[in-house]
Design an enzyme around this catalytic site. Structure first.
Site, PDB file in Angstrom:
ATOM      1  N   ARG A  65      72.498 -32.276  -1.407  1.00  0.00           N
ATOM      2  CA  ARG A  65      72.063 -34.031  -0.868  1.00  0.00           C
ATOM      3  C   ARG A  65      70.897 -34.000  -0.715  1.00  0.00           C
ATOM      4  O   ARG A  65      70.339 -35.737  -0.209  1.00  0.00           O
ATOM      5  CB  ARG A  65      73.109 -33.454   1.045  1.00  0.00           C
ATOM      6  N   GLY A 104      71.057 -10.232  -2.467  1.00  0.00           N
ATOM      7  CA  GLY A 104      72.429 -10.142  -1.747  1.00  0.00           C
ATOM      8  C   GLY A 104      72.733 -10.940  -1.304  1.00  0.00           C
ATOM      9  O   GLY A 104      71.850 -12.075  -0.666  1.00  0.00           O
ATOM     10  N   GLY A 119      71.870  -3.633  24.686  1.00  0.00           N
ATOM     11  CA  GLY A 119      71.708  -2.288  25.256  1.00  0.00           C
ATOM     12  C   GLY A 119      71.849  -1.425  25.583  1.00  0.00           C
ATOM     13  O   GLY A 119      71.652  -0.077  25.634  1.00  0.00           O
ATOM     14  N   ASP A 146      68.136  -9.396   5.852  1.00  0.00           N
ATOM     15  CA  ASP A 146      67.748  -8.413   6.633  1.00  0.00           C
ATOM     16  C   ASP A 146      66.092  -8.885   7.067  1.00  0.00           C
ATOM     17  O   ASP A 146      65.390  -7.947   7.786  1.00  0.00           O
ATOM     18  CB  ASP A 146      66.952  -7.743   5.985  1.00  0.00           C
TER      19      ASP A 146
HETATM   20  P1  ATP Z   1      68.124  -8.909  -0.968  1.00  0.00           P
HETATM   21  O1  ATP Z   1      66.850  -8.571  -0.218  1.00  0.00           O
HETATM   22  O2  ATP Z   1      69.107  -8.820  -0.200  1.00  0.00           O
HETATM   23  O3  ATP Z   1      68.369  -7.295  -1.355  1.00  0.00           O
HETATM   24  P2  ATP Z   1      66.987  -9.755  -3.825  1.00  0.00           P
HETATM   25  O4  ATP Z   1      66.310 -11.357  -3.593  1.00  0.00           O
HETATM   26  O5  ATP Z   1      65.302  -8.993  -2.863  1.00  0.00           O
HETATM   27  O6  ATP Z   1      67.793  -9.658  -2.118  1.00  0.00           O
HETATM   28  P3  ATP Z   1      67.209  -8.732  -5.880  1.00  0.00           P
HETATM   29  O7  ATP Z   1      68.177  -7.186  -6.566  1.00  0.00           O
HETATM   30  O8  ATP Z   1      66.078  -7.446  -4.859  1.00  0.00           O
HETATM   31  O9  ATP Z   1      67.611  -9.069  -4.875  1.00  0.00           O
HETATM   32  O10 ATP Z   1      66.806  -9.234  -6.761  1.00  0.00           O
HETATM   33  C1  ATP Z   1      67.152 -10.602  -7.176  1.00  0.00           C
HETATM   34  C2  ATP Z   1      67.284 -10.243  -8.713  1.00  0.00           C
HETATM   35  O11 ATP Z   1      66.301 -11.398  -8.579  1.00  0.00           O
HETATM   36  C3  ATP Z   1      67.184  -9.479  -9.759  1.00  0.00           C
HETATM   37  O12 ATP Z   1      68.812  -9.403 -10.107  1.00  0.00           O
HETATM   38  C4  ATP Z   1      66.256  -9.696 -11.030  1.00  0.00           C
HETATM   39  O13 ATP Z   1      67.288 -11.094 -11.614  1.00  0.00           O
HETATM   40  C5  ATP Z   1      65.279 -10.664 -10.158  1.00  0.00           C
HETATM   41  N1  ATP Z   1      64.551  -9.524 -10.316  1.00  0.00           N
HETATM   42  C6  ATP Z   1      63.985  -9.044  -9.427  1.00  0.00           C
HETATM   43  N2  ATP Z   1      62.733  -8.433  -9.464  1.00  0.00           N
HETATM   44  C7  ATP Z   1      62.580  -8.890 -10.405  1.00  0.00           C
HETATM   45  C8  ATP Z   1      61.582  -8.719 -11.393  1.00  0.00           C
HETATM   46  N3  ATP Z   1      60.381  -7.595 -10.892  1.00  0.00           N
HETATM   47  N4  ATP Z   1      61.280  -9.542 -12.409  1.00  0.00           N
HETATM   48  C9  ATP Z   1      61.459 -10.475 -12.555  1.00  0.00           C
HETATM   49  N5  ATP Z   1      63.136 -10.737 -11.756  1.00  0.00           N
HETATM   50  C10 ATP Z   1      63.089 -10.108 -10.636  1.00  0.00           C
END
Ligand code: ATP
Length: 325
Positions: A28, A14, A189, A131
């Protein structure tokens, strides 16, 4: 280990306000240390599909104040497979990248931890998610901005709620964690805060409504999207059935919480963390997240940042309780 000479940076999962400030700081700091910098677009997908752009100082000017991410972000299923990660590694080798900085949340760090178990290109993570749910850092980039956005929105809703003696259920982001709800609830609040971590909030809300003492005033109930009742709509409907005397409205803040210019706090955190991430690579570190603990930079293994559960601050819960009574 060979000294790092060329690093790559990407944003994943996200988006969060302040990611651009982190990209700028990484770029940088790396250039200052005579490293080459490659921006990878669209998260891990860009590693696999070779979405690379060189980053120079000028490329990251005029972005510290912008929300979103100039590198874009994406969710990439292919990186979850060994084959996908192998392609990503080969592509990094091909262009001579020998250090990678990933900006994202726990999913992003899970991918980075696995990649570092399989391959010899070190990865360092920067916590970027609104989050604030990562263990090992007091704040994640974007959280402070999202909080301020929520508080500004709730203040506005309070004006209209007050004019009509209405009760508003306002749903905020936090699918699994109530950090945004708790802090914004205190700051705005709120009369009640409903978060996934706490079980008896509904009872407390009922007590408030039973007493009837709030009936003539505005009432704001902040609900984390992941609460056990199923979000603001379900909760509000239950309350409507039980207490028809209350004039109830619902607002879901949704994606506006992700956007906007980052707060000064997020810009400074992102700058500190970006700088620290490059330093960590130069110190031959790998498979860890740079975080902020008690206002100091802390290095936290991905394993811990992902697995351990960050709990809500009990003191804040108590304060919220007392101040809404
Ligand atoms: P947010 O907390 O904002 O959702 P996030 O980093 O947790 O961010 P995710 O969509 O859960 O977001 O993970 C981002 C990317 O990380 C996934 O789209 C995938 O490419 C990679 N990823 C997540 N889990 C795994 C896993 N178990 N193995 C390999 N890659 C992963």
């Amino acid at each position: 280990m060979a000294r790092i000479s060329k690093i790559a940076v990407l944003t994943s999962g996200g988006d969060a306000p302040g990611m651009n400030a982190a990209i700028r700081a990484v770029t940088r700091t790396a250039l200052y240390n005579k490293l080459e910098v490659i921006g990878i677009k669209e998260g891990y997908r860009g590693m696999i599909e070779k979405l690379f752009i060189p980053l120079w100082s000028i490329d990251v000017s005029d972005i510290i104040q912008r929300g979103g991410t100039i590198l874009k972000t994406a969710r990439c299923m292919e990186f979850k497979t060994p084959e996908g990660r192998q392609i990503a590694y080969n592509n990094m080798k091909e262009i001579g990248v020998n250090g990678i900085i990933v900006i994202g949340g726990d999913g992003t760090f899970t991918g980075a931890r696995i990649f570092n178990e399989e391959f010899d290109i070190p990865m360092i993570g920067i916590p970027g998610t609104i989050d604030n749910d990562l263990y090992g850092t007091d704040y994640t980039i974007g959280y402070d901005t999202a909080l301020n956005t929520v508080v500004e929105a709730v203040d506005k809703i309070r004006d209209t709620a007050s004019a009509h003696n209405r009760m508003f259920f306002i749903e905020v982001m936090g699918a699994e964690a109530g950090f945004i709800a708790l802090r914004s609830g205190i700051a705005a609040g709120a009369e009640a805060i409903i978060i996934p971590e706490i079980n008896n909030e509904i009872d407390k809300l009922n007590q408030l409504l039973e007493s009837g003492r709030r009936q003539r005033a505005s009432n704001i109930v902040i609900v984390a999207e992941g609460d056990k009742e199923g979000g603001a709509y379900k909760l509000a409907n239950k309350v409507k059935e039980r207490y028809p005397g209350y004039d109830i409205r619902i607002t879901v803040l949704g994606h506006l919480q992700r956007g906007g210019s980052p707060s000064a706090f997020d810009r400074v955190s992102a700058s500190r963390l970006g700088y620290a991430a490059v330093e960590a690579l130069l110190d031959d570190q790998k498979s860890l997240m740079v975080g902020i603990q008690n206002n100091e930079i802390a290095l936290v293994p991905f394993r811990k940042a992902i697995k351990l559960h960050k709990s809500v601050n009990q003191n804040l819960l108590e304060i919220a309780d007392v101040l809404s009574s």
